[in-house]
Scaffold this active site. Structure first.
Site, PDB file in Angstrom:
ATOM      1  N   ASN A   1     -21.222  -6.493 -43.213  1.00 41.03           N
ATOM      2  CA  ASN A   1     -21.833  -7.746 -42.771  1.00 41.03           C
ATOM      3  C   ASN A   1     -22.407  -8.502 -43.966  1.00 41.03           C
ATOM      4  O   ASN A   1     -23.103  -7.925 -44.802  1.00 41.03           O
ATOM      5  CB  ASN A   1     -22.940  -7.442 -41.754  1.00 41.03           C
ATOM      6  CG  ASN A   1     -23.334  -8.651 -40.933  1.00 41.03           C
ATOM      7  OD1 ASN A   1     -23.478  -9.749 -41.462  1.00 41.03           O
ATOM      8  ND2 ASN A   1     -23.515  -8.446 -39.648  1.00 41.03           N
TER       9      ASN A   1
ATOM     10  N   HIS B   1     -14.985  -9.778 -31.770  1.00 44.46           N
ATOM     11  CA  HIS B   1     -15.502  -8.822 -32.749  1.00 44.46           C
ATOM     12  C   HIS B   1     -16.707  -8.084 -32.182  1.00 44.46           C
ATOM     13  O   HIS B   1     -17.270  -8.478 -31.161  1.00 44.46           O
ATOM     14  CB  HIS B   1     -15.907  -9.539 -34.045  1.00 44.46           C
ATOM     15  CG  HIS B   1     -17.143 -10.378 -33.928  1.00 44.46           C
ATOM     16  ND1 HIS B   1     -17.153 -11.608 -33.283  1.00 44.46           N
ATOM     17  CD2 HIS B   1     -18.423 -10.163 -34.349  1.00 44.46           C
ATOM     18  CE1 HIS B   1     -18.370 -12.117 -33.335  1.00 44.46           C
ATOM     19  NE2 HIS B   1     -19.169 -11.262 -33.966  1.00 44.46           N
TER      20      HIS B   1
ATOM     21  N   HIS C   1     -23.544   4.570 -26.386  1.00 42.27           N
ATOM     22  CA  HIS C   1     -24.583   5.556 -26.667  1.00 42.27           C
ATOM     23  C   HIS C   1     -23.973   6.943 -26.563  1.00 42.27           C
ATOM     24  O   HIS C   1     -23.308   7.268 -25.565  1.00 42.27           O
ATOM     25  CB  HIS C   1     -25.743   5.440 -25.670  1.00 42.27           C
ATOM     26  CG  HIS C   1     -26.669   4.304 -25.962  1.00 42.27           C
ATOM     27  ND1 HIS C   1     -27.717   3.966 -25.128  1.00 42.27           N
ATOM     28  CD2 HIS C   1     -26.714   3.437 -26.995  1.00 42.27           C
ATOM     29  CE1 HIS C   1     -28.367   2.932 -25.640  1.00 42.27           C
ATOM     30  NE2 HIS C   1     -27.773   2.585 -26.766  1.00 42.27           N
TER      31      HIS C   1
ATOM     32  N   HIS D   1     -21.698   7.396 -23.080  1.00 41.93           N
ATOM     33  CA  HIS D   1     -21.639   6.335 -22.083  1.00 41.93           C
ATOM     34  C   HIS D   1     -21.730   4.976 -22.772  1.00 41.93           C
ATOM     35  O   HIS D   1     -22.155   4.874 -23.914  1.00 41.93           O
ATOM     36  CB  HIS D   1     -22.753   6.469 -21.043  1.00 41.93           C
ATOM     37  CG  HIS D   1     -24.135   6.434 -21.627  1.00 41.93           C
ATOM     38  ND1 HIS D   1     -24.721   7.518 -22.252  1.00 41.93           N
ATOM     39  CD2 HIS D   1     -25.058   5.437 -21.685  1.00 41.93           C
ATOM     40  CE1 HIS D   1     -25.933   7.201 -22.665  1.00 41.93           C
ATOM     41  NE2 HIS D   1     -26.170   5.934 -22.326  1.00 41.93           N
TER      42      HIS D   1
ATOM     43  N   PHE E   1     -32.944 -14.844 -15.890  1.00 43.33           N
ATOM     44  CA  PHE E   1     -33.975 -14.960 -16.919  1.00 43.33           C
ATOM     45  C   PHE E   1     -34.946 -13.795 -16.788  1.00 43.33           C
ATOM     46  O   PHE E   1     -35.517 -13.578 -15.723  1.00 43.33           O
ATOM     47  CB  PHE E   1     -34.719 -16.291 -16.794  1.00 43.33           C
ATOM     48  CG  PHE E   1     -33.898 -17.480 -17.182  1.00 43.33           C
ATOM     49  CD1 PHE E   1     -33.842 -17.905 -18.504  1.00 43.33           C
ATOM     50  CD2 PHE E   1     -33.165 -18.175 -16.230  1.00 43.33           C
ATOM     51  CE1 PHE E   1     -33.077 -18.998 -18.864  1.00 43.33           C
ATOM     52  CE2 PHE E   1     -32.398 -19.277 -16.585  1.00 43.33           C
ATOM     53  CZ  PHE E   1     -32.350 -19.680 -17.913  1.00 43.33           C
ATOM     54  N   MET E   2     -35.116 -13.045 -17.859  1.00 41.34           N
ATOM     55  CA  MET E   2     -36.079 -11.942 -17.890  1.00 41.34           C
ATOM     56  C   MET E   2     -37.413 -12.489 -18.415  1.00 41.34           C
ATOM     57  O   MET E   2     -37.749 -12.342 -19.597  1.00 41.34           O
ATOM     58  CB  MET E   2     -35.571 -10.816 -18.788  1.00 41.34           C
ATOM     59  CG  MET E   2     -34.420 -10.049 -18.198  1.00 41.34           C
ATOM     60  SD  MET E   2     -34.965  -8.958 -16.868  1.00 41.34           S
ATOM     61  CE  MET E   2     -33.555  -7.860 -16.768  1.00 41.34           C
TER      62      MET E   2
END
Length: 331
Positions: free
Chosen positions: A49, A138, A253, A271, A287-288
């Site tokens: 990156n 990507h 994960h 998973h 919206f959280m």
């Protein structure tokens, strides 16, 4: 869900993405911010990156002046992996062979970077709504010298469950969901996708292997083939839900790596999490905020309702129906 919506409306993602844009730094042959020129790659392409959040030589911070103000150096590497040379291509429109190449590259990265680093996080932010700054297909890979918060929580809770119940938590959960089928979205011989019982995002899903598997690199050839198939089926259903290129954040994960490769990690089960933001349509998102940010997340529809919506969708991509494109060309 019944409340009239007068809030913010998102702009649906554009279907007009140039296939190859020389000014796009992820395209084959394009110049990136650091002056390097991408090769004319024809499949996947991995590079460091240009704007990494982690660096291998980060200095140690000074000694804290108070026990509440503590800091440690976070070291690691950040890489970008392009899935395909075409900017207008997405995973559900790629062929099974092309998706399998992506999976093999993921496993290779996990094996290589996981030989050194305790945690290797593969994640894909798809769509501007999820903070993706480039439409080219990507993902990113961040390898760190520590276990991040989510990894620590999953490690602790899975270990506790194994000690108490003598079976890995997500192995038992996968068997339960495969039997009940109320929250099942798609399945095949080696994998299943469910809207998890604890889901908080509207169409959140969990991708699980049926066999007890610790890490991506442990998958057999057959399991990798069937993983490509079930990913294509799930992501096609996502796109078909509101007939747009469906935004989401996803990530793998698995058991920690690096120094933990010699540890007993039998409490872990590989998973993948998918977190899509859209709620009612292509323009209304979840919206959280408010109570959910300050107290506890709230379900807008039950996981059973969400699974039923996704399960009932066709597995033929809506773009193929609209354009009449030869399906063999895209599959």
């Amino acid at each position: 869900m019944k409340r009239p919506w007068q809030g913010q409306l998102e702009n649906p993602p554009s279907d007009h993405v140039p296939r190859n844009d020389p000014s796009n730094p992820l395209c084959p042959g394009a110049k990136r911010a650091n002056g390097e020129v991408n090769p004319l790659y024809e499949s996947t392409y991995l590079f460091e990156n240009d704007f990494p959040a982690l660096q291998a030589d980060s200095p140690e911070p000074g000694t804290g002046v108070h026990p509440l103000l503590q800091a440690r150096s976070a070291r690691g590497i950040c890489t970008v992996m392009c899935f395909h040379p075409w900017s207008d291509m997405t995973l559900p429109l790629m062929s099974l062979l092309e998706i399998r190449v992506v999976i093999d590259k993921w496993a290779e990265i996990m094996r290589e970077q996981g030989g050194t680093y305790p945690w290797v996080q593969i994640f894909e932010n798809k769509g501007a709504m999820m903070g993706c700054s480039n439409p080219h297909p990507h993902c990113q890979v961040w390898a760190s010298n520590y276990l991040p918060n989510e990894a620590q929580i999953e490690d602790r809770t899975q270990k506790k469950y194994l000690l108490e119940h003598k079976v890995p938590m997500l192995v038992e959960y996968g068997t339960l969901e495969a039997t009940q089928k109320d929250r099942l979205v798609v399945e095949n011989e080696d994998w299943l996708v469910v809207v998890p019982y604890w889901a908080v995002w509207p169409f959140q899903t969990l991708l699980l292997p049926r066999r007890h598997v610790l890490r991506l690199q442990d998958l057999t050839h057959k399991e990798r083939d069937s993983l490509a198939s079930i990913m294509k089926r799930l992501l096609t259903k996502y796109d078909n839900l509101f007939e747009i290129s469906f935004p989401y954040s996803m990530g793998w994960h698995g058991a920690p790596t690096g120094p933990h490769l010699e540890d007993d990690c039998s409490h872990w089960q590989l998973h993948a999490h998918y977190y899509p933001p859209l709620l009612r349509s292509a323009t209304v998102r979840k919206f959280m905020v408010g109570y959910e940010m300050l107290a506890q997340a709230q379900r807008d529809l039950t996981p059973e309702q969400a699974a039923e919506r996704l399960r009932g969708l066709t597995e033929e991509h809506y773009k193929l129906k609209q354009t009449g494109t030869d399906q063999q060309n895209l599959q």
